[in-house]
Structures are given as structure tokens and as C-alpha cells.
Write a protein that holds these residues in place. Structure first.
Motif, mmCIF file in Angstrom:
data_model
loop_
_atom_site.group_PDB
_atom_site.id
_atom_site.type_symbol
_atom_site.label_atom_id
_atom_site.label_comp_id
_atom_site.label_asym_id
_atom_site.label_seq_id
_atom_site.Cartn_x
_atom_site.Cartn_y
_atom_site.Cartn_z
ATOM 1 N N GLU A 1 0.858 -1.186 0.000
ATOM 2 C CA GLU A 1 0.000 0.000 0.000
ATOM 3 C C GLU A 1 0.892 1.233 0.000
ATOM 4 O O GLU A 1 1.755 1.383 0.864
ATOM 5 C CB GLU A 1 -0.927 0.005 1.215
ATOM 6 C CG GLU A 1 -1.899 1.166 1.203
ATOM 7 C CD GLU A 1 -3.015 1.027 2.246
ATOM 8 O OE1 GLU A 1 -3.787 1.988 2.414
ATOM 9 O OE2 GLU A 1 -3.097 -0.040 2.890
ATOM 10 N N ILE A 2 0.678 2.110 -0.975
ATOM 11 C CA ILE A 2 1.531 3.277 -1.150
ATOM 12 C C ILE A 2 0.717 4.539 -0.932
ATOM 13 O O ILE A 2 -0.290 4.766 -1.606
ATOM 14 C CB ILE A 2 2.165 3.268 -2.558
ATOM 15 C CG1 ILE A 2 3.071 2.036 -2.694
ATOM 16 C CG2 ILE A 2 2.937 4.557 -2.807
ATOM 17 C CD1 ILE A 2 3.652 1.852 -4.065
ATOM 18 N N GLU A 3 1.159 5.358 0.016
ATOM 19 C CA GLU A 3 0.428 6.560 0.386
ATOM 20 C C GLU A 3 0.652 7.672 -0.645
ATOM 21 O O GLU A 3 1.714 7.777 -1.249
ATOM 22 C CB GLU A 3 0.875 7.053 1.763
ATOM 23 C CG GLU A 3 0.539 6.117 2.910
ATOM 24 C CD GLU A 3 1.531 4.983 3.073
ATOM 25 O OE1 GLU A 3 2.587 5.020 2.397
ATOM 26 O OE2 GLU A 3 1.252 4.060 3.852
ATOM 27 N N LYS A 4 -0.357 8.510 -0.795
ATOM 28 C CA LYS A 4 -0.231 9.659 -1.690
ATOM 29 C C LYS A 4 0.874 10.595 -1.197
ATOM 30 O O LYS A 4 1.043 10.808 -0.003
ATOM 31 C CB LYS A 4 -1.557 10.423 -1.752
ATOM 32 C CG LYS A 4 -2.628 9.714 -2.557
ATOM 33 C CD LYS A 4 -3.892 10.544 -2.647
ATOM 34 C CE LYS A 4 -4.958 9.845 -3.484
ATOM 35 N NZ LYS A 4 -6.212 10.629 -3.562
ATOM 36 N N GLY A 5 1.624 11.134 -2.152
ATOM 37 C CA GLY A 5 2.667 12.088 -1.830
ATOM 38 C C GLY A 5 3.979 11.490 -1.399
ATOM 39 O O GLY A 5 4.945 12.220 -1.159
ATOM 40 N N SER A 6 4.056 10.159 -1.333
ATOM 41 C CA SER A 6 5.276 9.510 -0.861
ATOM 42 C C SER A 6 6.216 9.197 -2.014
ATOM 43 O O SER A 6 5.822 9.132 -3.176
ATOM 44 C CB SER A 6 4.927 8.212 -0.115
ATOM 45 O OG SER A 6 4.294 7.287 -0.990
ATOM 46 N N LEU A 7 7.483 8.989 -1.669
ATOM 47 C CA LEU A 7 8.510 8.552 -2.620
ATOM 48 C C LEU A 7 8.944 7.154 -2.195
ATOM 49 O O LEU A 7 9.645 6.977 -1.202
ATOM 50 C CB LEU A 7 9.695 9.513 -2.615
ATOM 51 C CG LEU A 7 10.948 9.099 -3.405
ATOM 52 C CD1 LEU A 7 10.620 8.801 -4.853
ATOM 53 C CD2 LEU A 7 12.026 10.177 -3.311
ATOM 54 N N THR A 8 8.489 6.165 -2.951
ATOM 55 C CA THR A 8 8.761 4.764 -2.640
ATOM 56 C C THR A 8 9.741 4.203 -3.649
ATOM 57 O O THR A 8 9.548 4.339 -4.863
ATOM 58 C CB THR A 8 7.465 3.935 -2.662
ATOM 59 O OG1 THR A 8 6.577 4.428 -1.660
ATOM 60 C CG2 THR A 8 7.752 2.461 -2.396
ATOM 61 N N VAL A 9 10.790 3.557 -3.152
ATOM 62 C CA VAL A 9 11.805 2.947 -4.004
ATOM 63 C C VAL A 9 11.641 1.434 -3.972
ATOM 64 O O VAL A 9 11.514 0.832 -2.902
ATOM 65 C CB VAL A 9 13.220 3.338 -3.531
ATOM 66 C CG1 VAL A 9 14.282 2.443 -4.157
ATOM 67 C CG2 VAL A 9 13.503 4.795 -3.874
ATOM 68 N N LEU A 10 11.625 0.821 -5.160
ATOM 69 C CA LEU A 10 11.633 -0.637 -5.291
ATOM 70 C C LEU A 10 13.050 -1.063 -5.651
ATOM 71 O O LEU A 10 13.600 -0.619 -6.661
ATOM 72 C CB LEU A 10 10.666 -1.098 -6.375
ATOM 73 C CG LEU A 10 9.200 -0.669 -6.245
ATOM 74 C CD1 LEU A 10 8.378 -1.262 -7.389
ATOM 75 C CD2 LEU A 10 8.613 -1.087 -4.906
ATOM 76 N N MET A 11 13.635 -1.919 -4.818
ATOM 77 C CA MET A 11 15.002 -2.379 -5.037
ATOM 78 C C MET A 11 15.042 -3.898 -5.115
ATOM 79 O O MET A 11 14.088 -4.584 -4.756
ATOM 80 C CB MET A 11 15.932 -1.887 -3.929
ATOM 81 C CG MET A 11 16.063 -0.391 -3.835
ATOM 82 S SD MET A 11 17.533 0.107 -2.906
ATOM 83 C CE MET A 11 18.838 -0.236 -4.088
ATOM 84 N N GLY A 12 16.199 -4.399 -5.546
ATOM 85 C CA GLY A 12 16.393 -5.831 -5.641
ATOM 86 C C GLY A 12 17.273 -6.168 -6.816
ATOM 87 O O GLY A 12 17.474 -5.348 -7.711
ATOM 88 N N PRO A 13 17.808 -7.382 -6.843
ATOM 89 C CA PRO A 13 18.688 -7.773 -7.945
ATOM 90 C C PRO A 13 17.934 -7.869 -9.268
ATOM 91 O O PRO A 13 16.700 -7.894 -9.300
ATOM 92 C CB PRO A 13 19.214 -9.149 -7.505
ATOM 93 C CG PRO A 13 18.179 -9.655 -6.543
ATOM 94 C CD PRO A 13 17.640 -8.453 -5.854
ATOM 95 N N SER A 14 18.671 -7.916 -10.359
ATOM 96 C CA SER A 14 18.050 -8.091 -11.671
ATOM 97 C C SER A 14 17.216 -9.369 -11.676
ATOM 98 O O SER A 14 17.637 -10.402 -11.145
ATOM 99 C CB SER A 14 19.127 -8.173 -12.755
ATOM 100 O OG SER A 14 19.836 -6.961 -12.837
ATOM 101 N N GLY A 15 16.021 -9.278 -12.255
ATOM 102 C CA GLY A 15 15.143 -10.440 -12.298
ATOM 103 C C GLY A 15 14.313 -10.650 -11.055
ATOM 104 O O GLY A 15 13.606 -11.659 -10.927
#
Length: 233
Positions: free
Chosen positions: A34-48
Motif C-alpha cells: 500500500e503506497i500513500e499519496k505524496g510519498s517517494l517509494t523505491v523498489l530495489m532488488g537484484p536483476s530479475g
């Protein structure tokens, strides 16, 4: 009629496969987010790990196969193309490949970011908005340059300006700083952060760039198609 909600994006029980028959392979496993309005969310992880797949599912660029994705309050599982088009017009997309039109100036490329959203502003209003956004990304002196006369990093900043010029509700960014030097990359992410604070713009960003993590409100890490950590800053 599109709906609105307090959360920008709500993902529940999301699963996704690629291929068919014996070649069918599951890529996303029971993702809840769940992502709140106005937030900066980063998705990380290895390739694939599934980062970009999750991003494209949330951005109406792939069909949701199983589970629920609510984008600005609108369910994407089974949604019509009409709904998807209307929702895409409320999003800004930044990809690692800048995808600029080589025959158009920086200003004209950015103008397209307004025009494809169905806006009916005057031509001079388009031009003013494009020039203003190019100035914000540090290209105020390059507004009439063709892409062939810009560096790779400058082209990427034009692509960022194009994504932001229509004042989207949500920015979906896939490796937006990969082609940028440290200063330019930080400036772009700081701009996205300010838009969240001032306009309530939500940003979801796939990145391997550790330089910008301090600006994130949240870091979600995926491995093998599943969320393995979710850190709020």
C-alpha cells in the motif's frame, strides 16, 4: 467515472506469470503493498527480482492476472481499456531509455507530455509549461536543442520533464537516474520529492542507485518475485 482514494496504490495478493504451457513461469508471488499519496517509494532488488514487473502492473502497462491492484481507487484486475487509458493520463512515466523524438526540440518533446494527456491548453501555455519544466531540471538554456545536440544525461532530463509537465498524480520511474551523473540524479530525485511535498505527487521508483536512497520515504526490496523487506524512513 474514475474513483479517488486516500492511498495512491493498493496491491493485494498479486501474482503474475510469463509464458504459457510448459514454458509458463511465475514471476511475482503474493505481493501486498500500500503506497500513500505524496510519498517517494523505491523498489530495489537484484536483476530479475520482479521490480519492473510490479511497476508496470501498477501503471496499467500489463494486465493484472491474479490478485488486486487499485490505482487511485480504481481496480485494475478486469478493468476496461477505457479505464486504463483514463488512468494512464493521470500518470507520468520515466524509463531508462529516454525515447525522445529526434526531429523535435527539447521543448517540443516535453510539450508532448501535455498533449498526450488530452489537455486543451493554448499553444503558448504548452510552450510556457514545457520551458518551465525544462528549467526545473536544469535545461533552461537547452529548450530549443534537438536531441542529437544533447548529451545522454541531458536527454534523460528532457524525458523527466516530459513525464512531469502534465502534473501527474503518480510518477512511475524505472531507473530514472541510471544515465545521470550524481549531481543530476540527485537533482531529479529532489524534484520528485518536492513535488510530493508541494503537490502531493506520488512517486514509485525502481532503482539500483544507492546514492538517492536517503531521499526515499520507503524502500521495498524484492527477491525472486516476492517482497523480502519493507523499510519506512
Amino acid at each position: 467515472m474514475l474513483k479517488n482514494t486516500e492511498s495512491a496504490i493498493v496491491v493485494q495478493g498479486l501474482n503474475h506469470w510469463f509464458g504459457s504451457g510448459e514454458a509458463k513461469k511465475q514471476a511475482i508471488f503474493d505481493v501486498h503493498l500500500e503506497i500513500e499519496k505524496g510519498s517517494l517509494t523505491v523498489l530495489m532488488g537484484p536483476s530479475g527480482s520482479g521490480k519492473t514487473t510490479v511497476l508496470t502492473l501498477m501503471g496499467c502497462l500489463r494486465d493484472v492476472q491474479e490478485g488486486s491492484v487499485k490505482l487511485l481507487g480504481n481496480e485494475l484486475n478486469g478493468s476496461s481499456e477505457q479505464t486504463n487509458v483514463a488512468l494512464r493520463r493521470r500518470l507520468g512515466f520515466i524509463f531508462q531509455a529516454h525515447n525522445l523524438h529526434e526531429s523535435l526540440t527539447a521543448r517540443q518533446n516535453v510539450r508532448m507530455g501535455v498533449e498526450v494527456h488530452g489537455r486543451k491548453d493554448r499553444d503558448d501555455a504548452y510552450d510556457q509549461a514545457a520551458a518551465h519544466m525544462l528549467t526545473l531540471v536544469g535545461l533552461g538554456d537547452r529548450v530549443d536543442y534537438l536531441p542529437g545536440n544533447l548529451s545522454g544525461g541531458q536527454k534523460q532530463r528532457v524525458a523527466v520533464a516530459r513525464a512531469l509537465v502534465s502534473n501527474p498524480d503518480i510518477v512511475m520511474a524505472d531507473e530514472p537516474t541510471a544515465a545521470l551523473d550524481k549531481e543530476s540524479g540527485m537533482n531529479v530525485v529532489e524534484l520528485l520529492k518536492r513535488l510530493g511535498q508541494v503537490r502531493g505527487t506520488t512517486t514509485v521508483m525502481v532503482t539500483h542507485d544507492n546514492r538517492i536512497l536517503d531521499l526515499a520515504d520507503r524502500i521495498v526490496t524484492l527477491e525472486d518475485g516476492a517482497i523480502v523487506s519493507d523499510e519506512r524512513r
